[in-house]
Motif scaffolding. Structure first.
Motif, PDB file in Angstrom:
ATOM      1  N   THR A  49      17.879  -4.263  14.428  1.00  0.00           N
ATOM      2  CA  THR A  49      17.309  -3.943  13.120  1.00  0.00           C
ATOM      3  C   THR A  49      16.782  -5.196  12.418  1.00  0.00           C
ATOM      4  O   THR A  49      15.780  -5.135  11.701  1.00  0.00           O
ATOM      5  CB  THR A  49      18.346  -3.243  12.218  1.00  0.00           C
ATOM      6  N   GLY A  50      17.432  -6.330  12.678  1.00  0.00           N
ATOM      7  CA  GLY A  50      16.962  -7.585  12.089  1.00  0.00           C
ATOM      8  C   GLY A  50      15.602  -7.989  12.633  1.00  0.00           C
ATOM      9  O   GLY A  50      14.749  -8.498  11.896  1.00  0.00           O
ATOM     10  N   ALA A  51      15.408  -7.750  13.930  1.00  0.00           N
ATOM     11  CA  ALA A  51      14.117  -8.077  14.544  1.00  0.00           C
ATOM     12  C   ALA A  51      13.007  -7.205  13.970  1.00  0.00           C
ATOM     13  O   ALA A  51      11.888  -7.673  13.734  1.00  0.00           O
ATOM     14  CB  ALA A  51      14.197  -7.895  16.059  1.00  0.00           C
ATOM     15  N   ILE A  52      13.316  -5.930  13.715  1.00  0.00           N
ATOM     16  CA  ILE A  52      12.329  -5.026  13.118  1.00  0.00           C
ATOM     17  C   ILE A  52      12.014  -5.456  11.689  1.00  0.00           C
ATOM     18  O   ILE A  52      10.846  -5.482  11.270  1.00  0.00           O
ATOM     19  CB  ILE A  52      12.840  -3.576  13.137  1.00  0.00           C
ATOM     20  N   ASP A  53      13.050  -5.810  10.934  1.00  0.00           N
ATOM     21  CA  ASP A  53      12.836  -6.272   9.564  1.00  0.00           C
ATOM     22  C   ASP A  53      11.976  -7.532   9.541  1.00  0.00           C
ATOM     23  O   ASP A  53      11.057  -7.664   8.722  1.00  0.00           O
ATOM     24  CB  ASP A  53      14.179  -6.566   8.878  1.00  0.00           C
ATOM     25  N   ALA A  54      12.285  -8.474  10.443  1.00  0.00           N
ATOM     26  CA  ALA A  54      11.537  -9.724  10.484  1.00  0.00           C
ATOM     27  C   ALA A  54      10.081  -9.484  10.890  1.00  0.00           C
ATOM     28  O   ALA A  54       9.163 -10.121  10.365  1.00  0.00           O
ATOM     29  CB  ALA A  54      12.199 -10.692  11.468  1.00  0.00           C
ATOM     30  N   LEU A  55       9.874  -8.549  11.804  1.00  0.00           N
ATOM     31  CA  LEU A  55       8.516  -8.216  12.224  1.00  0.00           C
ATOM     32  C   LEU A  55       7.695  -7.724  11.041  1.00  0.00           C
ATOM     33  O   LEU A  55       6.576  -8.186  10.803  1.00  0.00           O
ATOM     34  CB  LEU A  55       8.564  -7.136  13.316  1.00  0.00           C
ATOM     35  N   ARG A  56       8.270  -6.800  10.290  1.00  0.00           N
ATOM     36  CA  ARG A  56       7.540  -6.210   9.172  1.00  0.00           C
ATOM     37  C   ARG A  56       7.365  -7.190   8.011  1.00  0.00           C
ATOM     38  O   ARG A  56       6.312  -7.226   7.372  1.00  0.00           O
ATOM     39  CB  ARG A  56       8.276  -4.954   8.673  1.00  0.00           C
ATOM     40  N   ASP A  57       8.377  -7.990   7.752  1.00  0.00           N
ATOM     41  CA  ASP A  57       8.338  -8.843   6.567  1.00  0.00           C
ATOM     42  C   ASP A  57       7.666 -10.195   6.793  1.00  0.00           C
ATOM     43  O   ASP A  57       7.101 -10.766   5.848  1.00  0.00           O
ATOM     44  CB  ASP A  57       9.763  -9.085   6.052  1.00  0.00           C
ATOM     45  N   ASN A  58       7.728 -10.713   8.019  1.00  0.00           N
ATOM     46  CA  ASN A  58       7.302 -12.097   8.238  1.00  0.00           C
ATOM     47  C   ASN A  58       6.053 -12.271   9.097  1.00  0.00           C
ATOM     48  O   ASN A  58       5.419 -13.323   9.037  1.00  0.00           O
ATOM     49  CB  ASN A  58       8.458 -12.905   8.872  1.00  0.00           C
ATOM     50  N   VAL A  59       5.708 -11.282   9.921  1.00  0.00           N
ATOM     51  CA  VAL A  59       4.515 -11.451  10.740  1.00  0.00           C
ATOM     52  C   VAL A  59       3.292 -11.418   9.840  1.00  0.00           C
ATOM     53  O   VAL A  59       3.270 -10.725   8.811  1.00  0.00           O
ATOM     54  CB  VAL A  59       4.429 -10.354  11.833  1.00  0.00           C
ATOM     55  N   CYS A  60       2.278 -12.188  10.179  1.00  0.00           N
ATOM     56  CA  CYS A  60       1.063 -12.207   9.373  1.00  0.00           C
ATOM     57  C   CYS A  60      -0.144 -12.071  10.291  1.00  0.00           C
ATOM     58  O   CYS A  60      -0.009 -11.956  11.508  1.00  0.00           O
ATOM     59  CB  CYS A  60       0.984 -13.491   8.543  1.00  0.00           C
TER      60      CYS A  60
END
Length: 208
Positions: A49-60
């Motif tokens: 779930t952390g990887a999914i959160d990071a994908l959505r919040d941090n990828v640009c």
């Protein structure tokens, strides 16, 4: 009467609802995945779930080509060994990944974010065509550069290619398209690497 799944837990029901919102995942598959996650160690699920959160919040998206990136400028655009004067225009991020997998292309990209489709309500202003035109016009000598239109071979793809061509033709840039090792209507995403690689290598001058 249609089958209706009942759940012993509201939390499980919420998880199934969330997972089944993913494309191609039905409620039964979502239930199977949710139950699988329940059997996993807590740290594994938190990592997931952390990887999914990071994908959505941090990828640009790369400010230059609109490829997904961890930084403002993606690794392809910032690679000094790439030919910065050859720009391959594609519909989506998946197309970039497909072309990169061939190992046959060493230029850079421009991701349109879709193709012109009046039926779907997608017009030129919904895509990054104006940004592409700006990139071409900013080149020191556009006539020595090349734009490869690597779009799908269906009607929408051909329409988009023609529209892009009209936006940049006055710059004198060379405009080419994939060799038709790809059939009419084929999507780049589903083409095998060998066929796609040959289509790039044997590209031809675009003829509107």
């Amino acid at each position: 009467m249609p089958y209706k799944e009942t759940y012993p837990s509201a939390l499980l029901s919420d998880a199934v609802e969330a997972i089944s919102s993913l494309p191609g995942v039905g409620r039964r598959s979502a239930l199977r995945l949710a139950l699988h996650l329940l059997k996993q160690p807590s740290e594994n699920v938190h990592h997931f779930t952390g990887a999914i959160d990071a994908l959505r919040d941090n990828v640009c998206y790369c400010k230059r080509c609109r490829m997904i990136s961890d930084d403002e400028i993606c690794s392809i655009c910032s690679d000094k060994s790439r030919d910065q004067r050859t720009i391959c225009v594609v519909e989506s991020v998946r197309d970039v990944m497909s072309i990169e997998a061939t190992g046959q292309y060493h230029g850079v990209y421009h991701v349109l974010g879709g193709i012109i489709s009046p039926i779907a309500g997608v017009g030129p202003s919904d895509l990054t065509i104006s940004e592409l035109a700006g990139r071409v016009k900013a080149l020191e000598d556009p006539s020595s550069a090349e734009i490869i239109l690597a779009l799908s071979g269906d009607v929408e793809g051909e329409t988009t290619a023609f529209y892009v061509y009209r936006q940049i033709e006055e710059t004198g840039v060379r405009v080419s398209t994939l060799a038709r090792g790809l059939g009419f209507g084929d999507d780049l995403e589903y083409a095998d690497s060998l066929t796609l690689g040959r289509s790039i290598t044997n590209r031809q001058v675009f003829k509107p």
